[in-house]
Structures are given as C-alpha cells and as structure tokens.
Design a protein around this motif. Structure first.
Motif, PDB file in Angstrom:
ATOM      1  N   MET A   1       0.847  -1.174   0.000  1.00 19.34           N
ATOM      2  CA  MET A   1       0.000   0.000   0.000  1.00 19.34           C
ATOM      3  C   MET A   1       0.895   1.241   0.000  1.00 19.34           C
ATOM      4  O   MET A   1       1.813   1.361   0.789  1.00 19.34           O
ATOM      5  N   ALA A   2       0.569   2.177  -0.882  1.00 25.90           N
ATOM      6  CA  ALA A   2       1.355   3.408  -0.982  1.00 25.90           C
ATOM      7  C   ALA A   2       1.056   4.305   0.213  1.00 25.90           C
ATOM      8  O   ALA A   2      -0.066   4.358   0.693  1.00 25.90           O
ATOM      9  N   PRO A   3       2.065   5.016   0.699  1.00 23.31           N
ATOM     10  CA  PRO A   3       1.819   5.924   1.817  1.00 23.31           C
ATOM     11  C   PRO A   3       0.872   7.049   1.397  1.00 23.31           C
ATOM     12  O   PRO A   3       0.840   7.455   0.239  1.00 23.31           O
ATOM     13  N   LEU A   4       0.090   7.536   2.353  1.00 23.64           N
ATOM     14  CA  LEU A   4      -0.863   8.599   2.081  1.00 23.64           C
ATOM     15  C   LEU A   4      -0.155   9.885   1.660  1.00 23.64           C
ATOM     16  O   LEU A   4      -0.587  10.581   0.755  1.00 23.64           O
ATOM     17  N   PHE A   5       0.941  10.191   2.308  1.00 29.12           N
ATOM     18  CA  PHE A   5       1.722  11.378   1.974  1.00 29.12           C
ATOM     19  C   PHE A   5       3.098  10.921   1.520  1.00 29.12           C
ATOM     20  O   PHE A   5       3.765  10.169   2.210  1.00 29.12           O
ATOM     21  N   ARG A   6       3.505  11.351   0.359  1.00 27.84           N
ATOM     22  CA  ARG A   6       4.848  11.012  -0.102  1.00 27.84           C
ATOM     23  C   ARG A   6       5.414  12.188  -0.862  1.00 27.84           C
ATOM     24  O   ARG A   6       4.687  12.997  -1.417  1.00 27.84           O
ATOM     25  N   ARG A   7       6.711  12.233  -0.888  1.00 25.12           N
ATOM     26  CA  ARG A   7       7.401  13.314  -1.577  1.00 25.12           C
ATOM     27  C   ARG A   7       7.383  13.038  -3.086  1.00 25.12           C
ATOM     28  O   ARG A   7       7.690  11.939  -3.522  1.00 25.12           O
ATOM     29  N   ALA A   8       7.001  14.047  -3.858  1.00 24.70           N
ATOM     30  CA  ALA A   8       6.971  13.901  -5.306  1.00 24.70           C
ATOM     31  C   ALA A   8       8.379  13.963  -5.860  1.00 24.70           C
ATOM     32  O   ALA A   8       9.221  14.723  -5.382  1.00 24.70           O
ATOM     33  N   THR A   9       8.636  13.148  -6.855  1.00 22.60           N
ATOM     34  CA  THR A   9       9.924  13.192  -7.546  1.00 22.60           C
ATOM     35  C   THR A   9       9.763  14.043  -8.798  1.00 22.60           C
ATOM     36  O   THR A   9       8.648  14.377  -9.199  1.00 22.60           O
ATOM     37  N   ARG A  10      10.885  14.367  -9.411  1.00 29.30           N
ATOM     38  CA  ARG A  10      10.851  15.201 -10.610  1.00 29.30           C
ATOM     39  C   ARG A  10       9.939  14.554 -11.658  1.00 29.30           C
ATOM     40  O   ARG A  10      10.075  13.400 -11.988  1.00 29.30           O
ATOM     41  N   GLY A  11       8.979  15.334 -12.148  1.00 36.80           N
ATOM     42  CA  GLY A  11       8.054  14.832 -13.159  1.00 36.80           C
ATOM     43  C   GLY A  11       6.879  14.067 -12.563  1.00 36.80           C
ATOM     44  O   GLY A  11       5.986  13.663 -13.281  1.00 36.80           O
ATOM     45  N   ASP A  12       6.869  13.868 -11.261  1.00 32.64           N
ATOM     46  CA  ASP A  12       5.811  13.117 -10.598  1.00 32.64           C
ATOM     47  C   ASP A  12       5.122  14.050  -9.604  1.00 32.64           C
ATOM     48  O   ASP A  12       5.720  14.441  -8.610  1.00 32.64           O
ATOM     49  N   HIS A  13       3.882  14.422  -9.890  1.00 31.08           N
ATOM     50  CA  HIS A  13       3.164  15.379  -9.052  1.00 31.08           C
ATOM     51  C   HIS A  13       1.758  14.865  -8.734  1.00 31.08           C
ATOM     52  O   HIS A  13       0.774  15.414  -9.216  1.00 31.08           O
ATOM     53  N   PRO A  14       1.657  13.805  -7.929  1.00 33.26           N
ATOM     54  CA  PRO A  14       0.322  13.253  -7.654  1.00 33.26           C
ATOM     55  C   PRO A  14      -0.612  14.247  -6.968  1.00 33.26           C
ATOM     56  O   PRO A  14      -1.810  14.249  -7.249  1.00 33.26           O
ATOM     57  N   ALA A  15      -0.097  15.085  -6.088  1.00 38.56           N
ATOM     58  CA  ALA A  15      -0.950  16.058  -5.418  1.00 38.56           C
ATOM     59  C   ALA A  15      -1.474  17.084  -6.419  1.00 38.56           C
ATOM     60  O   ALA A  15      -2.651  17.462  -6.383  1.00 38.56           O
ATOM     61  N   ARG A  16      -0.625  17.533  -7.321  1.00 45.57           N
ATOM     62  CA  ARG A  16      -1.047  18.491  -8.340  1.00 45.57           C
ATOM     63  C   ARG A  16      -2.066  17.858  -9.279  1.00 45.57           C
ATOM     64  O   ARG A  16      -3.051  18.491  -9.649  1.00 45.57           O
ATOM     65  N   ASP A  17      -1.839  16.599  -9.647  1.00 48.71           N
ATOM     66  CA  ASP A  17      -2.789  15.899 -10.511  1.00 48.71           C
ATOM     67  C   ASP A  17      -4.151  15.772  -9.844  1.00 48.71           C
ATOM     68  O   ASP A  17      -5.190  15.964 -10.482  1.00 48.71           O
ATOM     69  N   THR A  18      -4.143  15.467  -8.559  1.00 49.70           N
ATOM     70  CA  THR A  18      -5.399  15.343  -7.809  1.00 49.70           C
ATOM     71  C   THR A  18      -6.079  16.703  -7.666  1.00 49.70           C
ATOM     72  O   THR A  18      -7.296  16.824  -7.844  1.00 49.70           O
ATOM     73  N   ALA A  19      -5.309  17.741  -7.378  1.00 43.96           N
ATOM     74  CA  ALA A  19      -5.874  19.086  -7.254  1.00 43.96           C
ATOM     75  C   ALA A  19      -6.494  19.529  -8.572  1.00 43.96           C
ATOM     76  O   ALA A  19      -7.589  20.101  -8.590  1.00 43.96           O
ATOM     77  N   ALA A  20      -5.816  19.259  -9.684  1.00 43.75           N
ATOM     78  CA  ALA A  20      -6.354  19.622 -10.997  1.00 43.75           C
ATOM     79  C   ALA A  20      -7.656  18.870 -11.272  1.00 43.75           C
ATOM     80  O   ALA A  20      -8.621  19.455 -11.775  1.00 43.75           O
ATOM     81  N   LEU A  21      -7.690  17.596 -10.922  1.00 44.71           N
ATOM     82  CA  LEU A  21      -8.900  16.799 -11.126  1.00 44.71           C
ATOM     83  C   LEU A  21     -10.066  17.359 -10.314  1.00 44.71           C
ATOM     84  O   LEU A  21     -11.184  17.523 -10.828  1.00 44.71           O
ATOM     85  N   VAL A  22      -9.820  17.686  -9.050  1.00 48.36           N
ATOM     86  CA  VAL A  22     -10.880  18.230  -8.196  1.00 48.36           C
ATOM     87  C   VAL A  22     -11.363  19.582  -8.737  1.00 48.36           C
ATOM     88  O   VAL A  22     -12.572  19.838  -8.810  1.00 48.36           O
ATOM     89  N   LEU A  23     -10.453  20.428  -9.140  1.00 47.41           N
ATOM     90  CA  LEU A  23     -10.824  21.737  -9.663  1.00 47.41           C
ATOM     91  C   LEU A  23     -11.591  21.610 -10.976  1.00 47.41           C
ATOM     92  O   LEU A  23     -12.614  22.281 -11.188  1.00 47.41           O
ATOM     93  N   ARG A  24     -11.137  20.717 -11.840  1.00 43.62           N
ATOM     94  CA  ARG A  24     -11.848  20.489 -13.106  1.00 43.62           C
ATOM     95  C   ARG A  24     -13.238  19.915 -12.860  1.00 43.62           C
ATOM     96  O   ARG A  24     -14.203  20.290 -13.518  1.00 43.62           O
ATOM     97  N   ALA A  25     -13.338  18.994 -11.896  1.00 41.71           N
ATOM     98  CA  ALA A  25     -14.625  18.361 -11.588  1.00 41.71           C
ATOM     99  C   ALA A  25     -15.586  19.333 -10.905  1.00 41.71           C
ATOM    100  O   ALA A  25     -16.788  19.070 -10.835  1.00 41.71           O
TER     101      ALA A  25
END
Length: 191
Positions: A1-25
């Motif tokens: 199971m992936a940790p709930l909070f993790r540090r993004a690596t270069r080119g990997d922005h899961p928090a930004r992707d989720t924020a964009a999805l929520v804002l778009r939705a």
C-alpha cells in the motif's frame, strides 16, 4: 500500500494531478449546467434572449446562443481536461462579460448581484490553467502537459481580450429596455 503522503519526484506530481482533477470536476460541470440552463431552464433560450436584451447585448439572440454554447464547450473541456488553456480562457471571457454587464455596480457579494461569483470562477479558471489539467485528463493521456505562468497568462489574456472585443462591438446598455434587467440568470434563485 502506498503511503498517504509522499514526496513527489521530478516529473511526478500526484498532489497536483489530484488538485487539478478536483478543480476540473468542480468548474467544468458547473459551467456545463449554466450553459444548459440558458437553453432548457425556465424560460429556455427565449428567456435568456430576453435577459441578454435587457442587459444591452446586441443581437441578444446571438449572444444567448453564444453564451450557452461557450459555457457548455468550456465546461466539457474543463471536465475532460483537454486543450489547456483554451477552456479556461473561455471561462474567463464569460465571467468578464458577466461582470461587466450583469454584476457591475452592484458591489462584491453575489447575493446582492455583485461580482463575487464571476471573480471566483474567473480566478479559479486561471489557477487551473497554471496548474495544468494533470495526469487524470485527456491532456494527460495525450501527454500534452501545459502548465505554469504561460498558460495562466494565456487564459487570462485571451479571455479578457475576447470579452473586451465582444463588449466593444455588441454591448449597448443604453438601448436596453428600462427596468428589465434582473440581478440573476433566468431560472436561478439568488440566496
């Protein structure tokens, strides 16, 4: 199971992707609903045409259709996450016209007819253009990752420029029938 909070690596922005999805939705379906309401809400397209005539937009029938179509297209584009920053620019343009025609001079709070709503929607659209549509979008699927200051400025600039041109060519508040402009969109209750 992936940790709930993790540090993004270069080119990997899961928090930004989720924020964009929520804002778009949030923004996309809301714009779609407003566009659809202009066509099929109480009063239908005829009511929207009368409302636009009362605001001083000429020819009102063309503007009623243009506004409805633009809201539906921008809403669909934001919901699906395609062609950043164009749907955001359309949202900014719509909100700029609404702010200038229907909300101007009524203060800040939307419940008094003010510009609060259109300001928040326009600002959120520019923020989404800066954020990008993210991985969970058609742009992400097609590997078209546009984000940052450039798309944000493009959304704001294209939106305001388009609205300004439309207003310069078609806004004639002096020709609006006296006392007929209401504080809200037809079929919408103001709290």
């Amino acid at each position: 199971m992936a940790p709930l909070f993790r540090r993004a690596t270069r080119g990997d922005h899961p928090a930004r992707d989720t924020a964009a999805l929520v804002l778009r939705a949030t923004l996309g379906p809301m714009l779609l609903a407003h566009g659809w309401n202009k066509i099929s809400g109480p009063g239908g397209l005829e009511g929207t045409t009368g409302w636009f005539e009362a605001l001083g937009l000429e020819p009102a029938g063309v503007h009623a259709r243009l506004a409805a179509g633009t809201e539906i297209a921008a809403g669909a584009g934001l919901t699906l996450g395609v062609a950043n920053p164009l749907p955001a620019a359309a949202a900014v343009g719509l909100m700029t016209v609404a702010g200038r025609t229907d909300h101007r001079g009524k203060g800040f709070f939307v419940f008094k007819g003010g510009w609060e709503y259109v300001g928040v929607v326009g600002g959120a659209a520019v923020a989404l253009a800066a954020l990008g549509h993210g991985r969970y979008s058609l742009d992400g699927l097609l590997r078209r990752h546009r984000s940052g200051t450039g798309p944000a400025l493009a959304a704001a600039g294209l939106g305001v420029a388009g609205a300004s041109a439309l207003l310069a060519l078609c806004y004639r508040p002096d020709s609006a029938p006296e006392g007929s402009a209401g504080p809200e969109e037809p079929g919408q209750d103001v709290p």
